[in-house]
Design an enzyme around this catalytic site. Structure first.
Site, PDB file in Angstrom:
ATOM      1  N   ALA A  10       0.816  -1.216   0.000  1.00 38.20           N
ATOM      2  CA  ALA A  10       0.000   0.000   0.000  1.00 38.20           C
ATOM      3  C   ALA A  10       0.847   1.262   0.000  1.00 38.20           C
ATOM      4  O   ALA A  10       0.370   2.344  -0.309  1.00 38.20           O
ATOM      5  CB  ALA A  10      -0.947  -0.006   1.192  1.00 38.20           C
ATOM      6  N   ARG A  15       9.680   8.150  -2.414  1.00 44.74           N
ATOM      7  CA  ARG A  15      11.057   8.460  -2.819  1.00 44.74           C
ATOM      8  C   ARG A  15      11.372   8.064  -4.264  1.00 44.74           C
ATOM      9  O   ARG A  15      12.392   8.450  -4.811  1.00 44.74           O
ATOM     10  CB  ARG A  15      12.045   7.781  -1.868  1.00 44.74           C
ATOM     11  CG  ARG A  15      12.241   8.573  -0.588  1.00 44.74           C
ATOM     12  CD  ARG A  15      13.490   8.138   0.113  1.00 44.74           C
ATOM     13  NE  ARG A  15      13.274   6.903   0.866  1.00 44.74           N
ATOM     14  CZ  ARG A  15      14.252   6.054   1.181  1.00 44.74           C
ATOM     15  NH1 ARG A  15      15.480   6.266   0.760  1.00 44.74           N
ATOM     16  NH2 ARG A  15      13.982   4.978   1.888  1.00 44.74           N
ATOM     17  N   GLY A  76      -0.160   1.467   9.316  1.00 36.47           N
ATOM     18  CA  GLY A  76       0.881   0.555   9.786  1.00 36.47           C
ATOM     19  C   GLY A  76       0.723  -0.838   9.213  1.00 36.47           C
ATOM     20  O   GLY A  76      -0.312  -1.185   8.627  1.00 36.47           O
ATOM     21  N   TYR A  99       6.587  -8.295   1.566  1.00 36.48           N
ATOM     22  CA  TYR A  99       6.466  -6.936   1.054  1.00 36.48           C
ATOM     23  C   TYR A  99       6.600  -6.961  -0.468  1.00 36.48           C
ATOM     24  O   TYR A  99       7.401  -7.712  -1.009  1.00 36.48           O
ATOM     25  CB  TYR A  99       7.568  -6.034   1.607  1.00 36.48           C
ATOM     26  CG  TYR A  99       7.535  -5.784   3.096  1.00 36.48           C
ATOM     27  CD1 TYR A  99       6.437  -6.113   3.875  1.00 36.48           C
ATOM     28  CD2 TYR A  99       8.627  -5.190   3.719  1.00 36.48           C
ATOM     29  CE1 TYR A  99       6.431  -5.863   5.238  1.00 36.48           C
ATOM     30  CE2 TYR A  99       8.631  -4.938   5.079  1.00 36.48           C
ATOM     31  CZ  TYR A  99       7.534  -5.282   5.841  1.00 36.48           C
ATOM     32  OH  TYR A  99       7.536  -5.029   7.175  1.00 36.48           O
ATOM     33  N   ASP A 101       8.003  -4.806  -2.252  1.00 39.06           N
ATOM     34  CA  ASP A 101       9.197  -4.100  -2.752  1.00 39.06           C
ATOM     35  C   ASP A 101      10.502  -4.803  -2.406  1.00 39.06           C
ATOM     36  O   ASP A 101      11.555  -4.189  -2.401  1.00 39.06           O
ATOM     37  CB  ASP A 101       9.206  -2.649  -2.249  1.00 39.06           C
ATOM     38  CG  ASP A 101       9.202  -2.550  -0.733  1.00 39.06           C
ATOM     39  OD1 ASP A 101       9.163  -3.600  -0.061  1.00 39.06           O
ATOM     40  OD2 ASP A 101       9.234  -1.421  -0.219  1.00 39.06           O
ATOM     41  N   ARG A 315      11.374  -7.878 -33.082  1.00 38.38           N
ATOM     42  CA  ARG A 315      10.252  -7.412 -32.266  1.00 38.38           C
ATOM     43  C   ARG A 315       9.269  -8.558 -32.024  1.00 38.38           C
ATOM     44  O   ARG A 315       9.406  -9.643 -32.596  1.00 38.38           O
ATOM     45  CB  ARG A 315       9.597  -6.221 -32.960  1.00 38.38           C
ATOM     46  CG  ARG A 315      10.510  -4.981 -32.960  1.00 38.38           C
ATOM     47  CD  ARG A 315       9.964  -3.879 -33.817  1.00 38.38           C
ATOM     48  NE  ARG A 315       8.586  -3.557 -33.474  1.00 38.38           N
ATOM     49  CZ  ARG A 315       7.722  -2.983 -34.302  1.00 38.38           C
ATOM     50  NH1 ARG A 315       8.096  -2.676 -35.541  1.00 38.38           N
ATOM     51  NH2 ARG A 315       6.501  -2.723 -33.923  1.00 38.38           N
ATOM     52  N   LYS A 333       9.252  -8.035 -37.401  1.00 34.16           N
ATOM     53  CA  LYS A 333       8.136  -7.975 -36.450  1.00 34.16           C
ATOM     54  C   LYS A 333       7.024  -8.903 -36.902  1.00 34.16           C
ATOM     55  O   LYS A 333       6.653  -8.883 -38.076  1.00 34.16           O
ATOM     56  CB  LYS A 333       7.601  -6.544 -36.364  1.00 34.16           C
ATOM     57  CG  LYS A 333       6.474  -6.384 -35.370  1.00 34.16           C
ATOM     58  CD  LYS A 333       5.383  -5.435 -35.836  1.00 34.16           C
ATOM     59  CE  LYS A 333       4.490  -6.051 -36.877  1.00 34.16           C
ATOM     60  NZ  LYS A 333       3.328  -5.227 -37.235  1.00 34.16           N
ATOM     61  N   ALA A 362      19.073  -6.548 -49.857  1.00 36.79           N
ATOM     62  CA  ALA A 362      19.262  -5.341 -49.040  1.00 36.79           C
ATOM     63  C   ALA A 362      18.194  -4.292 -49.349  1.00 36.79           C
ATOM     64  O   ALA A 362      17.810  -4.107 -50.497  1.00 36.79           O
ATOM     65  CB  ALA A 362      20.634  -4.762 -49.305  1.00 36.79           C
ATOM     66  N   TYR A 369       1.556  -1.550 -43.645  1.00 33.88           N
ATOM     67  CA  TYR A 369       0.586  -0.667 -42.989  1.00 33.88           C
ATOM     68  C   TYR A 369       0.113   0.388 -43.974  1.00 33.88           C
ATOM     69  O   TYR A 369       0.931   1.085 -44.591  1.00 33.88           O
ATOM     70  CB  TYR A 369       1.284  -0.017 -41.787  1.00 33.88           C
ATOM     71  CG  TYR A 369       0.402   0.831 -40.915  1.00 33.88           C
ATOM     72  CD1 TYR A 369      -0.819   0.348 -40.445  1.00 33.88           C
ATOM     73  CD2 TYR A 369       0.786   2.110 -40.531  1.00 33.88           C
ATOM     74  CE1 TYR A 369      -1.618   1.126 -39.626  1.00 33.88           C
ATOM     75  CE2 TYR A 369      -0.002   2.884 -39.699  1.00 33.88           C
ATOM     76  CZ  TYR A 369      -1.212   2.390 -39.252  1.00 33.88           C
ATOM     77  OH  TYR A 369      -1.999   3.154 -38.439  1.00 33.88           O
TER      78      TYR A 369
HETATM   79  C1  UD1 Z   1       8.999  -2.450   8.476  1.00 40.51           C
HETATM   80  C2  UD1 Z   1       9.080  -3.199   9.792  1.00 40.51           C
HETATM   81  C3  UD1 Z   1      10.536  -3.241  10.249  1.00 40.51           C
HETATM   82  C4  UD1 Z   1      11.384  -3.885   9.180  1.00 40.51           C
HETATM   83  C5  UD1 Z   1      11.214  -3.183   7.850  1.00 40.51           C
HETATM   84  C6  UD1 Z   1      11.891  -3.953   6.761  1.00 40.51           C
HETATM   85  C7  UD1 Z   1       6.980  -2.810  10.967  1.00 40.51           C
HETATM   86  C8  UD1 Z   1       6.298  -2.035  12.013  1.00 40.51           C
HETATM   87  N1  UD1 Z   1       8.257  -2.526  10.765  1.00 40.51           N
HETATM   88  O1  UD1 Z   1       9.390  -1.125   8.733  1.00 40.51           O
HETATM   89  O2  UD1 Z   1      10.659  -3.971  11.466  1.00 40.51           O
HETATM   90  O3  UD1 Z   1      12.753  -3.865   9.583  1.00 40.51           O
HETATM   91  O4  UD1 Z   1       9.823  -3.083   7.517  1.00 40.51           O
HETATM   92  O5  UD1 Z   1      11.832  -3.223   5.576  1.00 40.51           O
HETATM   93  O6  UD1 Z   1       6.370  -3.676  10.364  1.00 40.51           O
HETATM   94  N2  UD1 Z   1       2.646  -1.076   4.239  1.00 40.51           N
HETATM   95  C9  UD1 Z   1       1.310  -1.110   3.945  1.00 40.51           C
HETATM   96  N3  UD1 Z   1       0.442  -0.403   4.721  1.00 40.51           N
HETATM   97  C10 UD1 Z   1       0.866   0.329   5.786  1.00 40.51           C
HETATM   98  C11 UD1 Z   1       2.229   0.357   6.073  1.00 40.51           C
HETATM   99  C12 UD1 Z   1       3.107  -0.356   5.297  1.00 40.51           C
HETATM  100  O7  UD1 Z   1       0.889  -1.775   2.986  1.00 40.51           O
HETATM  101  O8  UD1 Z   1       0.010   0.922   6.449  1.00 40.51           O
HETATM  102  C13 UD1 Z   1       3.564  -1.844   3.383  1.00 40.51           C
HETATM  103  C14 UD1 Z   1       4.516  -0.965   2.597  1.00 40.51           C
HETATM  104  O9  UD1 Z   1       4.021  -0.712   1.290  1.00 40.51           O
HETATM  105  C15 UD1 Z   1       5.776  -1.814   2.537  1.00 40.51           C
HETATM  106  C16 UD1 Z   1       5.721  -2.636   3.812  1.00 40.51           C
HETATM  107  O10 UD1 Z   1       4.384  -2.612   4.235  1.00 40.51           O
HETATM  108  O11 UD1 Z   1       5.759  -2.697   1.455  1.00 40.51           O
HETATM  109  C17 UD1 Z   1       6.618  -2.095   4.885  1.00 40.51           C
HETATM  110  O12 UD1 Z   1       6.261  -0.774   5.172  1.00 40.51           O
HETATM  111  P1  UD1 Z   1       7.350   0.309   5.544  1.00 40.51           P
HETATM  112  O13 UD1 Z   1       6.665   1.574   5.868  1.00 40.51           O
HETATM  113  O14 UD1 Z   1       8.426   0.308   4.559  1.00 40.51           O
HETATM  114  O15 UD1 Z   1       7.886  -0.328   6.927  1.00 40.51           O
HETATM  115  P2  UD1 Z   1       9.108   0.146   7.744  1.00 40.51           P
HETATM  116  O16 UD1 Z   1       8.706   1.254   8.609  1.00 40.51           O
HETATM  117  O17 UD1 Z   1      10.245   0.332   6.837  1.00 40.51           O
HETATM  118 CA    CA Z   2      10.695   0.062   4.212  1.00 39.86          CA
END
Ligand code: UD1
Ligand code: CA
Length: 456
Positions: A10, A15, A76, A99, A101, A315, A333, A362, A369
């Site tokens: 989410a 950044r 959170g 996660y 990412d 392609r 293509k 050549a 098209y």
């Molecule tokens: C979190 C962990 C931390 C860990 C770190 C690793 C918690 C409280 N902390 O911290 O211990 O070392 O990841 O990268 O879990 N996300 C949501 N919804 C939210 C918040 C976050 O979907 O409300 C998703 C973000 O998109 C991301 C992942 O959860 O993919 C982690 O969120 P992020 O804010 O990066 O967590 P950190 O504070 O870095």
């Molecule tokens: Ca993070």
């Protein structure tokens, strides 16, 4: 035992400074979240869900058929998990939380986590730990005297003693599917960030007499992407892996660091790849093929012993059958070059078939098209297309036919016929010589008059 997976995505990824959600940025031709989904798919989970933010329909589309659930406000990681309650009912088994990412997470590591979680009924949570070069803002894994996991403490909430711990939380967890929702419901937000921390479920489970453990993985496997610079680092890591795999499978890469693969590039044995070759998604290359320097391929299928390039562009839909050749500055293509066909120089072949052993000279262009629709060109086996020919599709060149150089062909050509479309050559005897003499006389007169003016 059942298995479910939940991917948190989410976060906006501020950044990245991008209109595209972070997890949709590609690495080796596949989105970051696509890499995570692929690792998860290796475990064949019964359910997969992805938590997305508002206005992330494109992520929902990209992750289908996984269920996408919208977390309205980012309160959170535990709140993110909570959002998925409706799509992840309690199960006898394990729920993996990941996660979106962290694209390098491997199937093997996830399997180990599930196995560790399911080894003992009282193991509520298994956390994936790692030791990053800079533990900085990561949550720290606090261990109990017996080596079990006692708690995860977020950096902002940690004492100097805890901050000194270098074992960090990667975010990946394997949680008992029968206890997940009860643990999540017990999480509060009384902490430095005022957020619901998923990491709190460790201490909560321990307080209920349950066990929590951890597994450690390599820092590279857990490197996340938060910026374009980190995206580039991730791309480099992925490319290094793909190059190593291609070479391990028997391909020669003359200058490996200049060859760019996609996640799904398939390269056979005894394939030679020259410097500066780029593979977009969907390319497969059979044994013995040679791809020369500076070629760009995407969605192309190359048969055994073909030669492509240098400077070729293949392609999507390009099929080059066994022993066929695509030479320099040739674009192909949605076209098939059958066995032994040759298209060696400066040519565009689009929406076409080039029959077995046909030779395309050549500068040939398939004019596919008309400004509105695409049309097909069919070149029969053994046909010979002279240089600088325009084939105005739809058009068929029969097997064994010859098309004279410089022709514009808008009608079908019979098999074994000669087709040539060219104005007659006019020749005027002695004209060039006469022209040269006249012009040199004029030039000499001009220079003389210039010298006169200069002396005055
Ligand atoms: C979190 C962990 C931390 C860990 C770190 C690793 C918690 C409280 N902390 O911290 O211990 O070392 O990841 O990268 O879990 N996300 C949501 N919804 C939210 C918040 C976050 O979907 O409300 C998703 C973000 O998109 C991301 C992942 O959860 O993919 C982690 O969120 P992020 O804010 O990066 O967590 P950190 O504070 O870095
Ligand atoms: Ca993070």
């Amino acid at each position: 035992m059942e298995l479910a997976a939940l991917i948190l995505a989410a976060g906006k990824g501020t950044r990245m400074k991008s209109a595209l959600p972070k997890v949709l940025h590609p690495i080796a031709g596949r989105t970051m979240v696509g890499h995570v989904l692929d690792a998860v798919a290796g475990l064949d989970p019964a359910r997969v869900a992805v938590v997305i933010g508002p206005d992330m329909e494109d992520v929902a589309e990209a992750v289908a058929p996984a269920a996408a659930v919208v977390q309205p406000e980012q309160l959170g990681t535990a709140d993110a998990v909570k959002t998925a309650r409706d799509v992840l009912p309690p199960i006898e088994g394990t729920v993996l939380v990941l996660y979106g990412d962290t694209p390098f997470i491997g199937r093997g590591t996830l399997e180990k986590m599930v196995a560790a979680r399911e080894a003992a009924a009282e193991t509520a949570v298994v956390v994936l730990g790692f030791r990053p070069a800079d533990p900085g803002a990561y949550g720290r894994l606090v261990l109990a005297p017996n080596g079990d996991l006692q708690a995860i403490v977020e950096a902002r909430d940690a004492s100097p003693d805890v901050l000194a711990i270098d074992l960090c939380n990667s975010g990946v967890m394997a949680i008992d599917g029968a206890r997940l929702w009860e643990l999540i419901d017990a999480v509060g937000n009384d902490n430095a960030k005022g957020e619901y921390y998923l990491t709190d479920i460790v201490a909560i489970a321990r307080s209920q007499g349950l066990t929590c453990t951890f597994i450690e993985a390599d820092a590279e496997e857990l490197s996340g992407v938060n910026s374009r610079a980190e995206l580039a680092v991730a791309e480099a890591i992925m490319q290094q892996r793909l190059r190593a795999a291609a070479m391990a499978n028997g391909a020669t890469l003359i200058d490996p660091t200049t060859v760019w693969f996609s996640y799904d590039t398939r390269i056979g044995e005894d394939v030679t790849i020259g410097p500066n070759v780029f593979f977009g998604p969907g390319v497969s290359v059979a044994n013995g093929a040679e791809i020369r320097a500076f070629s760009h391929l995407e969605g192309a299928t190359l048969g055994e012993d073909v030669t492509v390039g240098p400077f070729a562009r293949l392609r999507p839909g390009a099929v080059v059958a066994k022993g066929a050749r695509v030479g320099n500055f040739v674009e192909v293509k949605n076209a098939t070059l059958e066995e032994g066909a040759k298209v060696n120089h400066l040519t565009y072949i689009g929406d076409a078939r080039v029959g077995e052993a046909a030779n395309v000279g050549a500068g040939t262009i398939t004019c596919n098209y008309d400004g509105f629709l695409k049309h097909h060109t069919d070149i029969g086996a053994g046909a010979f297309i002279g240089s600088n020919t325009a084939l105005v599709a739809p058009v068929k060149i029969g097997a064994g036919a010859i098309v004279g150089a410089g022709s514009t062909i808008g009608k079908d050509v019979e098999a074994d016929a000669l087709a040539v479309e060219r104005a007659d050559t006019k020749m005027t005897r002695g004209w060039a010589k006469m022209f040269r003499e006249k012009k040199s006389a004029e030039k000499a007169a001009q220079q003389k008059s210039k010298q006169k003016t200069a002396r005055k």
